[in-house]
Design a protein around this motif. Structure first.
Motif: not given
Length: 299
Positions: A93-99
């Protein structure tokens, strides 16, 4: 290390006396003392395996870097720690800044635990230990990110839980005013690692040599010589590891190519610190206090 079974895989090009003297003077140690150097590499590789285990554990909270440094090393008690389900691959899945935040914190915590496994590091004062980890923590994070990224082509960094970042990064990991450094991480570190076929043993030894930097900011004069000696030990081990497998001509090329990457890595780290300064200035993302303490040199 794996072998295809052919004689050429294990061939070692004989070193002429003149070459031997040259490389000994270059490294500051004998390249022929394979037995202790082999033990060094085996130990580093074992610790690398423990880091992979700890990467998937729930890490206890700490109040800052100093407290993390003073705690007993967690690497030798991973069996006592709970498994962290957020680190396990379920789907891409596309990473977010939380990842990005989660993995940054995790890797930098592991960097400190990894550092404690070095006897030379534990002999240093707490201020000198802090100097080395602040100099290296984000480098440790970045190197692990790309080395352990599953290979899904040259245009994608993949975290171990399936979160990924594209060469043209998705909007979720772009922050206003910050320079994009993901393409550089791919082109200057991830892809060269893959082209050079860097093994886990070589990677572990390379990181150790990079970590013991006698020019680290705020390192005391007293510690510089010991840190430099420790670096030379790991450089010698890395050189021997590579040339024993490939022979001198090809081994020197691979060894040299790996060391030449350090300038690019340091430049990427400098760009990352600039990005963090932008985040602090414009408040477009709250930098985790632990990461800030380690990565912003004058924080």
């Amino acid at each position: 290390m794996g072998s295809s079974g052919s004689d050429s895989d294990n061939a070692v090009t004989p070193v002429r006396n003149g070459d031997q003297a040259f490389f000994e003077s270059l490294l500051g140690a004998s390249v022929s003392s394979c037995a202790p150097l082999k033990e060094i590499v085996e130990n580093l590789t074992h610790v690398e395996g423990l880091c992979k285990e700890l990467r998937h554990c729930v890490l206890p909270d700490v109040n800052g870097v100093n407290q993390a440094l003073m705690h007993d090393c967690m690497l030798f008690r991973t069996k006592d720690l709970k498994h962290d389900p957020t680190t396990v691959f379920k789907e891409f899945y596309p990473a977010s800044m939380n990842d990005v935040r989660m993995w940054n914190i995790r890797e930098m915590r592991i960097c400190i635990e990894w550092g404690k496994t070095f006897e030379a590091f534990t002999r240093l004062s707490i201020n000198d230990q802090l100097s080395l980890v602040r100099n290296f923590a984000f480098t440790f994070n970045l190197l692990n990110r790309v080395f352990y990224s599953p290979d899904h082509g040259p245009d994608k960094i993949v975290y171990q839980n399936g979160a990924f970042i594209l060469r043209e990064p998705q909007q979720q990991v772009q922050l206003s005013g910050c320079r994009l450094i993901y393409p550089r991480q791919m082109d200057e570190i991830m892809i060269p690692f893959r082209k050079l076929n860097i093994t886990e043993a070589e990677f572990a030894t390379f990181k150790a040599a990079f970590f013991f930097n006698p020019d680290a900011l705020d390192l005391s004069q007293k510690a510089k010589e010991e840190v430099a000696d420790e670096r030379n030990k790991y450089l010698s081990a890395l050189f021997t590891l590579i040339t024993n497998k490939l022979g001198i001509p090809l081994g020197v090329q691979k060894y040299g190519s790996l060391l030449m990457m350090t300038a690019s890595i340091q430049n990427i780290i400098a760009q990352n610190e600039e990005n963090m300064q932008v985040m602090e200035l414009f408040k477009n993302w709250e930098v985790d206090p632990f990461v800030k303490e380690l990565c912003m040199k004058r924080a």
